[in-house]
Design an enzyme around this catalytic site. Sequence first.
Site, mmCIF file in Angstrom:
data_model
loop_
_atom_site.group_PDB
_atom_site.id
_atom_site.type_symbol
_atom_site.label_atom_id
_atom_site.label_comp_id
_atom_site.label_asym_id
_atom_site.label_seq_id
_atom_site.Cartn_x
_atom_site.Cartn_y
_atom_site.Cartn_z
ATOM 1 N N GLU A 207 11.673 130.803 44.405
ATOM 2 C CA GLU A 207 12.713 131.827 44.237
ATOM 3 C C GLU A 207 14.100 131.193 44.384
ATOM 4 O O GLU A 207 14.995 131.435 43.584
ATOM 5 C CB GLU A 207 12.515 132.937 45.286
ATOM 6 C CG GLU A 207 13.623 133.979 45.331
ATOM 7 C CD GLU A 207 14.070 134.303 46.747
ATOM 8 O OE1 GLU A 207 13.233 134.716 47.569
ATOM 9 O OE2 GLU A 207 15.259 134.128 47.036
ATOM 10 N N GLU B 238 15.421 122.641 48.324
ATOM 11 C CA GLU B 238 15.283 124.020 48.779
ATOM 12 C C GLU B 238 14.153 124.165 49.793
ATOM 13 O O GLU B 238 14.252 124.944 50.723
ATOM 14 C CB GLU B 238 15.039 124.948 47.581
ATOM 15 C CG GLU B 238 16.176 124.995 46.596
ATOM 16 C CD GLU B 238 17.490 125.475 47.203
ATOM 17 O OE1 GLU B 238 17.487 126.448 47.944
ATOM 18 O OE2 GLU B 238 18.529 124.817 46.926
HETATM 19 ZN ZN LIG Z 1 15.362 132.834 51.013
#
Ligand SMILES: [Zn+2]
Length: 202
Positions: A66, A141
């Site tokens: 995401e 990330e």
């Molecule tokens: Zn997050």
Amino acid sequence: MLKQLKPYKVLQDRRIEELKSDAYLLEHQKSGAKIVLLSNQDDNKVFSIGFRTPPEDNTGVAHILEHSVLCGSKKFPAKDSFVELLKGSLNTFLNAMTYPDKTIYPIASRNDHDFHNLMDIYLDAVLNTNIYENEKIFLQEGWNYNLTSADDELTYNGVVYNEMKGAFSSPERMVRREVLNSLFPDTTYSSESGGSQKLSWI
Ligand SMILES: [Zn+2]
């Protein structure tokens, strides 16, 4: 208006009085994607694309994805598209969320031009992400090792890793997790979709 939407088949249409909206359930003929369309007088237009992302473990892979898809796409190769949009758009809402079984990317704007821009950027982000060209996005990330000099101690870092460290410092969150683990031990809901364990293959 619906006549212009030739690539779609109307599966259902009904008036939803509570929302003062005409609602349509459409199917995109080519991809089979389902689309819910709410037509009303609200000038704050909303768009959201979502995917089923039931986790099979606690690695938070859907959550890392995401974040990763919002770090540049084919048409918009900005390093951090999401931050650029937060700074420079007329949005009234902009975010992405990973739930225990789905991931959604919603935007809203009262400005028509801005709304179409945001939709274009979010669709390109989720469908043409740069993650395939640059795997470092995923590592940045998720989590990565950090070593600034040879004598330093090896540390972990990573955007989602840090976010989840924050999330798990909340006692309520820990309790909620334990409740879900106890209630649904053999379903997808017993997994932590946000991520609480490292990916073993990195
Ligand atoms: Zn997050």
